[in-house]
Structures are given as structure tokens and as C-alpha cells.
Design a protein around this motif. Structure first.
Motif, short mmCIF file in Angstrom:
data_model
loop_
_atom_site.label_atom_id
_atom_site.label_comp_id
_atom_site.label_asym_id
_atom_site.label_seq_id
_atom_site.Cartn_x
_atom_site.Cartn_y
_atom_site.Cartn_z
N ILE A 39 0.85 -1.20 0.00
CA ILE A 39 0.00 0.00 0.00
C ILE A 39 0.89 1.25 0.00
O ILE A 39 1.73 1.42 0.88
N ALA A 40 0.67 2.11 -0.98
CA ALA A 40 1.45 3.35 -1.06
C ALA A 40 1.15 4.22 0.15
O ALA A 40 0.00 4.31 0.60
N GLY A 41 2.18 4.85 0.67
CA GLY A 41 2.02 5.73 1.83
C GLY A 41 1.58 7.12 1.40
O GLY A 41 2.17 8.11 1.81
N ASN A 42 0.52 7.19 0.62
CA ASN A 42 0.04 8.48 0.12
C ASN A 42 -0.99 9.08 1.09
O ASN A 42 -1.37 8.46 2.08
N ALA A 43 -1.45 10.28 0.76
CA ALA A 43 -2.37 11.00 1.64
C ALA A 43 -3.66 10.23 1.89
O ALA A 43 -4.17 10.19 3.02
N ALA A 44 -4.20 9.58 0.87
CA ALA A 44 -5.46 8.83 1.03
C ALA A 44 -5.28 7.66 1.99
O ALA A 44 -6.11 7.42 2.87
N SER A 45 -4.18 6.91 1.84
CA SER A 45 -3.90 5.78 2.72
C SER A 45 -3.73 6.25 4.16
O SER A 45 -4.28 5.65 5.10
N ILE A 46 -3.00 7.32 4.35
CA ILE A 46 -2.73 7.82 5.69
C ILE A 46 -3.99 8.39 6.34
O ILE A 46 -4.23 8.17 7.53
N THR A 47 -4.83 9.06 5.58
CA THR A 47 -6.08 9.60 6.12
C THR A 47 -6.98 8.46 6.60
O THR A 47 -7.56 8.52 7.68
N SER A 48 -7.11 7.41 5.78
CA SER A 48 -7.93 6.24 6.16
C SER A 48 -7.37 5.58 7.41
O SER A 48 -8.11 5.23 8.33
N GLN A 116 -5.24 -4.73 4.01
CA GLN A 116 -5.08 -3.36 3.52
C GLN A 116 -5.13 -2.36 4.68
O GLN A 116 -4.34 -1.41 4.71
N GLN A 117 -6.02 -2.56 5.63
CA GLN A 117 -6.10 -1.66 6.78
C GLN A 117 -4.84 -1.73 7.63
O GLN A 117 -4.32 -0.71 8.08
N ARG A 118 -4.33 -2.94 7.84
CA ARG A 118 -3.11 -3.09 8.65
C ARG A 118 -1.90 -2.49 7.93
O ARG A 118 -1.07 -1.84 8.56
N TRP A 119 -1.80 -2.67 6.62
CA TRP A 119 -0.71 -2.04 5.88
C TRP A 119 -0.84 -0.52 5.93
O TRP A 119 0.16 0.20 6.03
N GLY A 120 -2.05 -0.02 5.86
CA GLY A 120 -2.28 1.42 5.99
C GLY A 120 -1.82 1.92 7.34
O GLY A 120 -1.23 3.01 7.45
N LEU A 121 -2.07 1.13 8.39
CA LEU A 121 -1.60 1.51 9.72
C LEU A 121 -0.08 1.58 9.78
O LEU A 121 0.48 2.45 10.45
N VAL A 122 0.59 0.68 9.08
CA VAL A 122 2.05 0.75 9.01
C VAL A 122 2.45 2.10 8.42
O VAL A 122 3.34 2.78 8.95
N ASN A 123 1.79 2.50 7.34
CA ASN A 123 2.09 3.81 6.74
C ASN A 123 1.83 4.94 7.73
O ASN A 123 2.61 5.89 7.83
N TYR A 124 0.73 4.84 8.48
CA TYR A 124 0.43 5.89 9.46
C TYR A 124 1.46 5.93 10.58
O TYR A 124 1.88 7.00 11.01
N ILE A 125 1.89 4.77 11.04
CA ILE A 125 2.93 4.69 12.08
C ILE A 125 4.19 5.43 11.61
O ILE A 125 4.87 6.08 12.40
N ARG A 126 4.48 5.36 10.34
CA ARG A 126 5.66 6.05 9.80
C ARG A 126 5.56 7.57 9.92
O ARG A 126 6.56 8.26 9.92
#
Length: 130
Positions: A39-48, A116-126
Motif C-alpha cells: 500500500i502506497a504511503g500516500n495522503a489517502a492511505s494515511i487519512t484512512s 489493507q487496513q493493517r498495511w495502511g496503519l504501518v504507513n500511518y505509524i511512519r
């Protein structure tokens, strides 16, 4: 009988490698460390992911990821501080594996959050990097 049940669980994939609770460091199995985040660490992923983090993770890890949420007081070991260099140095695969499997008070999110949600959380943790 006990070993028969454990064998059946292991064969069905229900038993997951978990380090001993007596360990002070939570070590990810080598095979999971190199798994790349799809999952790309883009704005949409991080917002979700922020919305999921706020409701699911912040009670323990805190709003700013410092491991100081209101529920952290009662937990031993204490929740991870996502701003710490040691946590930020972990691979995406390692963070994903830990939230997938859980340990102790850190529950497994395999059944409650999608991959997908867990990968998004990895992006948010970053985003908690200092």
C-alpha cells in the motif's frame, strides 16, 4: 489428547509463531521482516489509517504514538512508542506481522482489520518519525 489437538491446530495454520512472553524484545521471524508494504504511503492511505488508528490504537499507543494512551497505565509491558528510533527502524513487514499476530495485551488484528487496513496503519505509524 492435548498433543493431538495442538497438532491439528498447527496443521490447520491456527497456531502462529509467538516469542516467549519472558522476552524483553519482541522479535519478528526472519521470513516476515523482508515483506514489502503493498500500500502506497500516500495522503489517502494515511487519512484512512488515521481514522482506524484513532479508534483502535490510540487508546494504548496515544494520539501522537508515544505509547502513552489512557489504557497504557494498566499495561505491562507498556505499548510501543512509535516515535522511538528503534520502532521506526523496524521493517514494514515486522510492524505488519506484530499487529497481525499480537502478543500479550497487544491483541491480534488479523480477524478484525483487513490486510489493507493493517498495511495502511504501518504507513500511518511512519508519520510518527521524529
Amino acid at each position: 489428547m492435548k498433543y493431538l489437538i495442538m497438532g491439528a491446530l498447527a496443521l490447520s495454520g491456527l497456531l502462529v509463531y509467538q516469542p516467549s512472553f519472558s522476552q524483553t524484545k519482541w522479535v519478528t521471524p526472519p521470513a516476515f521482516r523482508s515483506v514489502k508494504n503493498p500500500i502506497a504511503g500516500n495522503a489517502a492511505s494515511i487519512t484512512s489509517a488515521k481514522a482506524i488508528y484513532t479508534s483502535t490504537c490510540a487508546p494504548c499507543h496515544g494520539k501522537k504514538g508515544r505509547g502513552d494512551g489512557p489504557a497504557a497505565i494498566a499495561l505491562n509491558p507498556k505499548p510501543a512508542d512509535y516515535t522511538a528510533a528503534s520502532i521506526q527502524a523496524e521493517t514494514d513487514g515486522s510492524l505488519f506481522w506484530k499487529m497481525t499476530t499480537g502478543r500479550g495485551a497487544m491483541q491480534s488484528y488479523k480477524a478484525t482489520l483487513t490486510d489493507q487496513q493493517r498495511w495502511g496503519l504501518v504507513n500511518y505509524i511512519r508519520t510518527f518519525r521524529k
